[in-house]
Design an enzyme around this catalytic site. Structure first.
Site, PDB file in Angstrom:
ATOM      1  N   GLN A  80       0.772  -1.252   0.001  1.00 34.15           N
ATOM      2  CA  GLN A  80      -0.073  -0.217   0.062  1.00 34.15           C
ATOM      3  C   GLN A  80       0.949   1.337  -0.001  1.00 34.15           C
ATOM      4  O   GLN A  80       2.013   1.483   0.585  1.00 34.15           O
ATOM      5  CB  GLN A  80      -0.847  -0.165   1.252  1.00 34.15           C
ATOM      6  CG  GLN A  80      -2.387   0.348   0.966  1.00 34.15           C
ATOM      7  CD  GLN A  80      -3.219  -0.148   2.055  1.00 34.15           C
ATOM      8  OE1 GLN A  80      -3.317  -1.229   2.714  1.00 34.15           O
ATOM      9  NE2 GLN A  80      -4.317   0.862   2.323  1.00 34.15           N
ATOM     10  N   SER A  90       4.503  -5.978   3.186  1.00 36.90           N
ATOM     11  CA  SER A  90       3.149  -5.835   3.712  1.00 36.90           C
ATOM     12  C   SER A  90       2.027  -6.613   2.610  1.00 36.90           C
ATOM     13  O   SER A  90       2.124  -7.763   2.327  1.00 36.90           O
ATOM     14  CB  SER A  90       2.461  -4.358   4.027  1.00 36.90           C
ATOM     15  OG  SER A  90       1.253  -4.344   4.315  1.00 36.90           O
ATOM     16  N   LEU A  91       0.963  -5.910   2.149  1.00 35.74           N
ATOM     17  CA  LEU A  91       0.325  -6.439   1.171  1.00 35.74           C
ATOM     18  C   LEU A  91       1.213  -7.173   0.305  1.00 35.74           C
ATOM     19  O   LEU A  91       0.559  -8.142  -0.497  1.00 35.74           O
ATOM     20  CB  LEU A  91      -0.511  -5.232   0.595  1.00 35.74           C
ATOM     21  CG  LEU A  91      -1.240  -5.762  -0.729  1.00 35.74           C
ATOM     22  CD1 LEU A  91      -2.484  -6.466  -0.437  1.00 35.74           C
ATOM     23  CD2 LEU A  91      -1.560  -4.331  -1.522  1.00 35.74           C
ATOM     24  N   ARG A 103      -9.296  -8.517   3.307  1.00 36.67           N
ATOM     25  CA  ARG A 103      -8.246  -8.025   4.245  1.00 36.67           C
ATOM     26  C   ARG A 103      -8.427  -6.367   4.537  1.00 36.67           C
ATOM     27  O   ARG A 103      -8.346  -6.134   5.607  1.00 36.67           O
ATOM     28  CB  ARG A 103      -6.866  -8.505   3.895  1.00 36.67           C
ATOM     29  CG  ARG A 103      -5.742  -7.796   4.824  1.00 36.67           C
ATOM     30  CD  ARG A 103      -4.557  -8.366   4.008  1.00 36.67           C
ATOM     31  NE  ARG A 103      -3.150  -8.058   4.932  1.00 36.67           N
ATOM     32  CZ  ARG A 103      -2.598  -6.966   4.650  1.00 36.67           C
ATOM     33  NH1 ARG A 103      -2.697  -6.101   3.834  1.00 36.67           N
ATOM     34  NH2 ARG A 103      -1.322  -6.786   5.481  1.00 36.67           N
ATOM     35  N   HIS A 139      -0.059  -3.236  11.248  1.00 39.43           N
ATOM     36  CA  HIS A 139       1.032  -3.672  11.672  1.00 39.43           C
ATOM     37  C   HIS A 139       1.265  -3.351  13.191  1.00 39.43           C
ATOM     38  O   HIS A 139       2.352  -3.342  13.502  1.00 39.43           O
ATOM     39  CB  HIS A 139       2.119  -3.766  10.740  1.00 39.43           C
ATOM     40  CG  HIS A 139       2.137  -4.079   9.300  1.00 39.43           C
ATOM     41  ND1 HIS A 139       1.695  -5.012   8.992  1.00 39.43           N
ATOM     42  CD2 HIS A 139       1.956  -3.098   8.265  1.00 39.43           C
ATOM     43  CE1 HIS A 139       1.604  -5.250   7.699  1.00 39.43           C
ATOM     44  NE2 HIS A 139       1.703  -3.957   7.156  1.00 39.43           N
ATOM     45  N   GLN A 178       1.371 -11.170  10.496  1.00 34.26           N
ATOM     46  CA  GLN A 178       1.600 -10.005  10.055  1.00 34.26           C
ATOM     47  C   GLN A 178       0.856  -8.782  10.192  1.00 34.26           C
ATOM     48  O   GLN A 178       1.354  -7.568  10.323  1.00 34.26           O
ATOM     49  CB  GLN A 178       1.843 -10.150   8.352  1.00 34.26           C
ATOM     50  CG  GLN A 178       2.525  -9.191   7.594  1.00 34.26           C
ATOM     51  CD  GLN A 178       1.931  -9.038   6.482  1.00 34.26           C
ATOM     52  OE1 GLN A 178       0.630  -8.691   6.388  1.00 34.26           O
ATOM     53  NE2 GLN A 178       2.790  -8.991   5.135  1.00 34.26           N
TER      54      GLN A 178
END
Length: 311
Positions: free
Chosen positions: A12, A92-93, A117, A202, A251
């Site tokens: 992102q 991340s993503l 998500r 996170h 995560q």
């Protein structure tokens, strides 16, 4: 001798209006992927990505859009110049894009999964004033110490993204982040910039999203990994469904150790290829692994250049 390639995927923040348009206009496969994923989650991706709107920056749309463009770039590359990765890695993503590229989840399922998500992350933060702040120019240990001190005083602020040396993003309650701005600057930060985000990624504020995400993953992820994935949480490789479910749930509430992951694998690879809009990870890698070349594929022109460079 063939190069040892790590294939990497952005998260992102890499989104922008117009991303994927070159693929869409020049590839029947890309148009098919737009159509199939759009039907699955009820989104007109061409409209979302190519027309000015305020939806693309909403996390439940940002995440599937980024994953879709990344997977189109990856599939067109494999169609043009089939290449094996020695490992996959995402920010991340981007770890979900890595999971998809490894073969452990179908791209249509993956778009649905990250759409869910994004919704779960938004829901976890809808009743709180959550946010994120970029800290520039401080050592990680100093930021960690200041966050720990803030926690001991009842503030909710945590390290969230270790991007590169001197660049760490923290997450938490927006008022607490704002109260820490002067603290970070007094400690020597060049900047402490509150980001335009309404979620706190996170960190423990997303704990309510863990179980429903795990349930969705259970039905979609399989054990068909073509190469291992480097975990954002541990910086270690995994290649099983059970590990993917465990690590990608955790995560949500643990920091992304991108910098540490790249440093950990740099000695095992000859090159990295970033798939997706922009060149965010390529920029970070100039500091994280200056001796390892990072190429990027974000449109048809860059696809041709990378294929030519590898021929």
């Amino acid at each position: 001798m063939s190069k040892k390639i790590a294939m990497i995927f952005p998260g992102q923040g890499s989104q922008s209006i117009g991303m994927g348009k070159s693929f869409y206009e020049n590839s029947a496969l890309a148009r098919e992927m737009f159509e199939k994923t759009g039907e699955r989650i009820g989104v007109d991706f061409a409209k979302l990505l190519f027309e000015e709107n305020d939806q693309l920056d909403k996390t439940e749309y940002t995440q599937p859009a980024i994953l879709l463009v990344s997977m189109i770039a990856y599939k067109l590359f494999q169609e043009s110049r089939p290449s094996d990765a020695v490992m996959f890695l995402g920010h991340s993503l981007g770890e979900f894009s890595a999971l998809c590229a490894s073969g452990a989840i179908n791209y249509v399922d993956a778009v649905e999964l990250v759409h869910k998500r994004g919704k779960l992350m938004s829901q976890a933060c809808e009743s709180i004033n959550a946010g994120m702040m970029a800290i520039l120019g401080l050592d990680d240990a100093v930021v960690e110490e200041l966050c720990a001190k803030a926690n001991s005083e009842g503030k909710q602020v945590w390290p969230a993204n270790y991007n590169q040396a001197g660049q760490l993003v923290v997450a938490g309650i927006k008022e607490d982040l704002q109260s820490m701005e002067s603290v970070f600057k007094e400690a020597g930060a060049k900047r402490a910039l509150l980001l335009n985000m309404s979620i706190a990624s996170h960190c423990p504020l997303l704990s309510s999203a863990m179980e429903p995400l795990g349930e969705a993953m259970e039905a979609m992820v399989n054990d068909s990994f073509s190469a291992p994935i480097v975990s954002n949480v541990t910086t270690e490789k995994y290649a099983t469904k059970s590990e993917a479910l465990k690590l990608l749930k955790v995560q949500l509430i643990q920091p992304v150790k991108y910098k540490q992951s790249i440093e950990a694998v740099a000695g095992e690879i000859d090159m990295m290829i970033e798939f997706g809009n922009g060149a965010v990870l390529k920029g970070l890698n100039k500091r994280n692994a200056p001796d390892v070349e990072t190429l990027g594929i974000s449109d048809m022109e860059s696809l041709s250049k990378v294929c030519e460079a590898l021929s």
